[in-house]
Enzyme design. Sequence first.
Site, PDB file in Angstrom:
ATOM      1  CE1 TYR A   1     -53.840   2.668 -49.010  1.00 40.20           C
ATOM      2  CE2 TYR A   1     -51.746   1.853 -49.846  1.00 40.20           C
ATOM      3  CZ  TYR A   1     -53.121   1.940 -49.941  1.00 40.20           C
ATOM      4  OH  TYR A   1     -53.778   1.297 -50.954  1.00 40.20           O
ATOM      5  CE  LYS A   5     -75.330  26.103 -50.021  1.00 40.65           C
ATOM      6  NZ  LYS A   5     -76.533  25.726 -50.781  1.00 40.65           N
ATOM      7  CG  ASP A  55     -81.398  25.256 -54.627  1.00 36.73           C
ATOM      8  OD1 ASP A  55     -80.605  26.094 -54.183  1.00 36.73           O
ATOM      9  OD2 ASP A  55     -81.101  24.457 -55.517  1.00 36.73           O
ATOM     10  CB  ALA A  73     -87.910  23.943 -55.109  1.00 39.69           C
ATOM     11  CG  ASN A  98     -80.715  37.921 -54.809  1.00 39.36           C
ATOM     12  OD1 ASN A  98     -80.609  39.139 -54.750  1.00 39.36           O
ATOM     13  ND2 ASN A  98     -80.458  37.129 -53.788  1.00 39.36           N
TER      14      ASN A  98
END
Length: 765
Positions: free
Chosen positions: A40, A95, A163, A198, A287
């Site tokens: 820092y 994820k 997705d 999608a 699923n």
Amino acid sequence: MSEESKRREALIYHAKPTPGKIKVVPTKKYATQRDLSLAYSPGVAEPCLEIEKDKNNAYKYTAKGNLVAVISNGTAVLGLGNIGPEASKPVMEGKGLLFKIFADIDVFDIEVDTEDVDKFIETVKNIAPTFGGINLEDIKAPGAFEIERRLKEELDIPVMHDDQHGTAIISAAALINALELTGRKIEEAKIVISGAGAAAISCSRLYQAFGAKRENMVMLDSKGVIRDDRENLSSEKAEFATHRKIDTLEEAMVDSDVFIGLSMANVLSPEMLLSMANDPIVFAMANPDPEIKYDLAIKTRKDVIMATGRSDHPNQVNNVLGFPFIFRGALDVRATKINEEMKMAAVEALARLAKEPVPEQVNIAYGETKLTFGKEYIIPKPFDPRLIVEVPPAVAKAAMESGVAKEPITDWEEYQDKLRERLGSDNKMVRLLLNRSKLDPKRVVFAEADQLPVLKAAQIAYEEGIAIPILLGRKEAIQALMAEIEFDAEDILIIDPKTEEENERKDRYAKVYWEQRKRRGVTYYSAQRLMRERNYFAAMMVNEGDADALITGYSRSYPTVVKPMLELIGMADGVRRVATTNMMMTKRGPLFLSDTSINIDPDTKTLTKIAQMTSQVVKMFGLTPVMAMTSYSNFGSSSDPRASKVRDAVAYLHRYYPDMIVDGELQTDFALNADMLKDKFPFSKLVDRKVNTLIFPTLDSANITYKLLKELNEADSIGPIMMGMRKPVHILQFGASVDEIVNMTAIAVVDAQQKEKQEKEKQSL
């Protein structure tokens, strides 16, 4: 397990011991005032000024180059729908976990509180300087299309809506291979797509990129076939509207070659499947329940090539085969976007990998003699360690060739070596072990089932399909504990050896034991009395075939438990001394340590046998043993007997087992530091190899080392794994945790599988 129990366990997993699934850890030293002044103020000003001169220096001085944002507004989360940004956070953290364990990519999850497309895009653009890439997640259509399109156009870092594209990439690889197996050309294939979200749109577009013809495609949504004469179609649906005058899935399926299911369970009937062309290709990816059940499909059509989204069937279309490795390749060349060329390169790499010989480690994990390219293996398995060295380079090359790479790679061999090193940071071996045990679960007797941690481990083993538990202990106590933890299993055998109802079995075991040891001072009466003891009773269950394996030792000292096991079970043929090894899950990968529990001061012969037995255990996990025989000295630097016995053991192994990769005596730092070893001892057989096994000269050195690793480095331990026993018997460390007991149960099951296989091989000779 009841639904309420599953719910509570999931909540506890996410809440304790620390809320959430990911955390930030420092990558630099911070111990001293000097370290902090560099981290820092005032030292941090220097990289700030360099980045001000050139923004690209952010990749040099910050974590940006390995940092991906997983971003959602929570409008289409799993099958839960529009549950909002806060409720989506556990999924986004999950994820992030997958990014880390499969490709060593760091993640911040970002949940954005807006459903307005323009505001969402503005938010992402404003925070984009922080990241090297953007993974969009769980955003409802049609907004997802617009969000991804604009962000890709307006940002100079990789952006991908997984997705949409994840399923497309994995299924395209599977489709290419399935078409090859059936002798079809993609240009001629008649494809039916059930679903118009999608993922379905992205799949259809990617299939077209590989040659599929739009006129050969029929897409369906909840209203039926999407026809070009239907009104009020979105632009995405209109793109795939058919001119054919059909309305139903049943009509569309007649003479079709391929079915792509991205819709809902059980929409594809056996009659529809029978109406397809010869050698039909069916990807039922809904699923958790597919459009047609796997077993029903293969029963209906013997010639079907089937894929699902499930891990319990062949050909799992799993997005984890794609997104971690695509982002890895994109980040490593500092790609400005993930374009079609990069996605297609990932598809081709996955398709190609499925045709190559499968590593033994993968065969072992899936219980296969040899996985080979064919109807039941058209895409790689998620556990395949080759994914990280095959897919990212393909993506990186495509980025370079398509002109979107800012930092091209020049040394591909060096790059692949770096990718291999990234594999050492996760617990793949644990997942491999558990997966393998589930393929053929065995009857495991738990000798201390009235201890809560042991019973909890037995519950997990039962519910996860790892083992078939047999519970020993006080029946009333076990049943009370089972009720407390909601362990609902009426088919589980509970045995209390001290009760009268077990007299017949105790007498039978006592007679067998007495016959074996009556000339060693054992009377029939003493044999009967010993059968009241759980460890003796449990060992006899395994000996007599009433159980396949045994777990004990949680509440008693190791030596007191080893004694009855050696008396009743005995050692395998050709074994003079038993030993143990611990597999430690370290940052550098799995590391086996022997002997951690049995031999206090092994002599030269015992050390050679420990090395040989450990080598077999390492191979059982599909790894090539690279073994260092450790000492306080290096290659003869000490003439003390404690060092020379190790040196003599190495000489014996070099002479009689020249194919073993083993060397020593060697100090541990030289064994584990490849550069130090090569510099000081370039003659060693371990040079340019990664040591994964350490054989210690004494019990205290091995035991102390593995416990230090476990406590200070938080390295998971699997063990002690018993080596040299005639039957699958494994003894826990005193006070083992539930996770450790579960892992040892899996070891016992795999051990039983191995011994059963060896016995069958003997009988066939």
